[in-house]
Design a protein around this motif. Structure first.
Motif, PDB file in Angstrom:
ATOM      1  N   UNK A  83       0.733  -1.121   0.224  1.00 33.72           N
ATOM      2  CA  UNK A  83       0.021   0.131  -0.124  1.00 33.72           C
ATOM      3  C   UNK A  83       0.858   1.079  -0.027  1.00 33.72           C
ATOM      4  N   UNK A  84       1.976   1.266   0.814  1.00 28.72           N
ATOM      5  CA  UNK A  84       2.802   2.382   0.751  1.00 28.72           C
ATOM      6  C   UNK A  84       3.458   2.918  -0.497  1.00 28.72           C
ATOM      7  N   UNK A  85       4.117   1.648  -1.162  1.00 24.85           N
ATOM      8  CA  UNK A  85       4.740   1.763  -2.556  1.00 24.85           C
ATOM      9  C   UNK A  85       3.649   2.438  -3.341  1.00 24.85           C
ATOM     10  N   UNK A  86       2.436   1.579  -3.660  1.00 26.84           N
ATOM     11  CA  UNK A  86       1.657   1.996  -4.474  1.00 26.84           C
ATOM     12  C   UNK A  86       0.864   3.388  -4.504  1.00 26.84           C
ATOM     13  N   UNK A  87       0.765   3.695  -2.973  1.00 30.21           N
ATOM     14  CA  UNK A  87       0.495   5.273  -2.867  1.00 30.21           C
ATOM     15  C   UNK A  87       1.687   6.177  -3.264  1.00 30.21           C
ATOM     16  N   UNK A  88       2.870   5.788  -3.134  1.00 24.64           N
ATOM     17  CA  UNK A  88       3.903   6.693  -3.263  1.00 24.64           C
ATOM     18  C   UNK A  88       4.006   6.764  -4.819  1.00 24.64           C
ATOM     19  N   UNK A  89       3.757   5.890  -5.707  1.00 24.74           N
ATOM     20  CA  UNK A  89       3.864   5.808  -7.087  1.00 24.74           C
ATOM     21  C   UNK A  89       2.543   6.509  -7.594  1.00 24.74           C
ATOM     22  N   UNK A  90       1.496   6.438  -7.068  1.00 26.73           N
ATOM     23  CA  UNK A  90       0.378   7.333  -7.582  1.00 26.73           C
ATOM     24  C   UNK A  90       0.493   8.930  -7.084  1.00 26.73           C
ATOM     25  N   UNK A  91       0.621   8.950  -5.996  1.00 22.02           N
ATOM     26  CA  UNK A  91       0.820  10.565  -5.383  1.00 22.02           C
ATOM     27  C   UNK A  91       2.223  11.206  -5.742  1.00 22.02           C
ATOM     28  N   UNK A  92       3.129  10.520  -5.886  1.00 23.02           N
ATOM     29  CA  UNK A  92       4.424  11.314  -6.432  1.00 23.02           C
ATOM     30  C   UNK A  92       5.068  10.538  -7.814  1.00 23.02           C
TER      31      UNK A  92
END
Length: 247
Positions: A83-92
């Motif tokens: 979830x953290x990696x996916x959120x990072x790639x989506x938001x930044x």
């Protein structure tokens, strides 16, 4: 001659220090962004007003407000990391693209230089064994550290981060959807492939790598572009990138 050698070595040391600082910055960014990404993921999960497209990757994951979840819904390390990696790639996306492609390009060049240095060391060792008339000092096997080209690796790092990462992120996820739409059909795929092969590869992708090399090595850009044209005519570099650009 000695002064020239000292000047070259001092220049290499300065580039080494610059690259070390740059790599440290990337390492710090890589270690810091997952924490920020998890915080953003938590906000996305707890905020019902967020766009559903940003919540669909965590539809089955719920963050409890009390801080402690029952065993059936407790997040394990793997789900938190995903979830953290996916959120990072989506938001930044641009930061993620720069870190990913820059590190990959630098690592690929590091491996290529290591293999070339190992082959050189093997050839030098075999020549030393076959030649017994010279002294060992005359045919001392060079170390990988002495053969490592710092400027070349820095060129790959910058080229991979800014162009293959940030520029391609904008091109493939913003420009192409606006130009061709979101539909997937034969005409769309063929149009993208033709643009990659006939326009981007010969006019942008390869020339930019020569321009970056000119900046890093402090050589005239015109000279590097002439080298690119010679490589196109005599080394057939365009034919070597067809498998890469057609993916």
């Amino acid at each position: 001659m000695v002064a020239e050698v000292k000047r070259i070595r001092s220049s290499d040391v300065s580039f080494l220090r610059a690259e070390i600082l740059f790599v440290i910055f990337i390492a710090l960014a890589s270690s810091y962004t997952p924490v920020v990404a998890f915080a953003r993921a938590s906000r996305v999960l707890s905020n019902k007003s967020v766009n559903p497209s940003r919540r669909r990757f965590v539809t089955e994951i719920q963050i409890p407000r009390g801080g402690v979840s029952p065993p059936s819904t407790r997040l394990n390390f793997a789900s938190v990391a995903v979830a953290s990696i996916d959120a990072f790639f989506r938001t930044a996306p641009y930061t993620a693209a720069f870190i990913t492609c820059g590190v990959q390009s630098s690592a690929a060049d590091l491996l290529a230089q290591f293999n070339a240095a190992r082959q050189t060391q093997n050839n030098t060792s075999s020549n030393n064994d076959s030649s017994r008339e010279t002294t060992p000092a005359a045919h001392r096997t060079p170390s990988f550290r002495s053969m490592f080209d710092i400027k070349r690796n820095l060129s790959f790092l910058i080229y991979g981060g800014f162009y293959l990462g940030c520029a391609f992120e904008w091109l493939y996820n913003n420009a192409y959807p606006r130009l061709f739409g979101d539909t997937i059909n034969v005409q769309t795929v063929l149009g993208k492939v033709l643009i990659d092969l006939l326009i981007l590869a010969p006019l942008v992708t390869l020339p930019i790598s020569y321009v970056i090399r000119a900046i890093i090595y402090r050589t005239p850009i015109r000279q590097e572009l002439l080298s690119y044209w010679k490589d196109v005519k005599h080394q057939h570099v365009l034919s070597k990138i067809v498998p890469c650009t057609s993916q």
